[in-house]
Design a protein around this motif. Structure first.
Motif, mmCIF file in Angstrom:
data_model
loop_
_atom_site.group_PDB
_atom_site.id
_atom_site.type_symbol
_atom_site.label_atom_id
_atom_site.label_comp_id
_atom_site.label_asym_id
_atom_site.label_seq_id
_atom_site.Cartn_x
_atom_site.Cartn_y
_atom_site.Cartn_z
ATOM 1 N N ASN A 168 13.127 34.506 77.149
ATOM 2 C CA ASN A 168 12.172 33.849 76.269
ATOM 3 C C ASN A 168 12.622 33.979 74.812
ATOM 4 N N LYS A 169 13.927 34.208 74.625
ATOM 5 C CA LYS A 169 14.603 34.232 73.310
ATOM 6 C C LYS A 169 14.351 35.505 72.511
ATOM 7 N N ARG A 170 13.802 36.528 73.135
ATOM 8 C CA ARG A 170 13.615 37.792 72.417
ATOM 9 C C ARG A 170 14.803 38.698 72.669
ATOM 10 N N ARG A 171 15.212 39.419 71.631
ATOM 11 C CA ARG A 171 16.318 40.380 71.720
ATOM 12 C C ARG A 171 15.751 41.754 71.410
ATOM 13 N N ILE A 172 16.043 42.711 72.275
ATOM 14 C CA ILE A 172 15.500 44.058 72.131
ATOM 15 C C ILE A 172 16.653 45.041 72.218
ATOM 16 N N GLU A 173 16.670 46.031 71.318
ATOM 17 C CA GLU A 173 17.685 47.091 71.344
ATOM 18 C C GLU A 173 17.051 48.337 71.961
ATOM 19 N N LEU A 174 17.650 48.853 73.027
ATOM 20 C CA LEU A 174 17.139 50.052 73.685
ATOM 21 C C LEU A 174 18.148 51.178 73.585
ATOM 22 N N LYS A 175 17.626 52.374 73.395
ATOM 23 C CA LYS A 175 18.437 53.591 73.435
ATOM 24 C C LYS A 175 18.315 54.183 74.834
ATOM 25 N N PRO A 176 19.260 55.026 75.240
ATOM 26 C CA PRO A 176 19.137 55.654 76.562
ATOM 27 C C PRO A 176 17.807 56.394 76.693
ATOM 28 N N GLY A 177 17.148 56.188 77.819
ATOM 29 C CA GLY A 177 15.869 56.846 78.072
ATOM 30 C C GLY A 177 14.674 56.042 77.593
#
Length: 143
Positions: free
Chosen positions: A119-128
């Protein structure tokens, strides 16, 4: 004790019977000249023409809806090698082909993994960390 002529003849007959029976089961190894000519003629035929597009009252095909991502996406961890492929675990799996989202492999850093939702969203995730794909909130899993 020499074998009798009758036994030798019997063995030859039995051997010939087995040979002819097994030869009937074998298929031909090489093609005949006629078979080769037929195969060459078929190979040289032009491919069939693609069907012509229809115009007018044809109904357009409906566009398939994009798959929805799972409710939560969890970044479990990654191993980034200097020589070799990067291995990462998302939702306890190493599968990179996901329903509803993708991982931007060329933008992985030492600390984050970019997740691109369809849906065109970009999310940055860290481990955990996990993200709730409905509202975009990120939470630490060890809290």
């Amino acid at each position: 004790m020499k074998p009798s002529i009758d036994i030798i003849i019997l063995l030859v007959i039995v051997f010939n019977l087995f040979q002819s029976a097994s030869a009937k089961e074998l298929q031909r190894l090489f093609t005949t000249a006629q078979d080769r000519a037929i195969l060459n003629a078929k190979r040289e035929e032009p491919p069939p023409a693609p069907p012509l597009p229809t115009t007018g009252s044809a109904t357009p095909s409906p566009v398939a809806p994009r798959p929805k991502p799972p409710r939560y996406i969890t970044f479990n961890g990654l191993i980034k090698r200097s020589h070799g492929p990067t291995t990462l675990w998302i939702n306890d799996s190493q599968d990179l082909f996901r329903q509803g989202f993708s991982v931007e492999l060329d933008k992985i850093t030492e600390k984050t993994v970019p997740i691109f939702l369809f849906n065109k969203r970009r999310i940055e995730l860290k481990p955990g960390q996990s993200v709730n794909t409905l509202n975009g909130t990120i939470k630490e899993n060890w809290e």
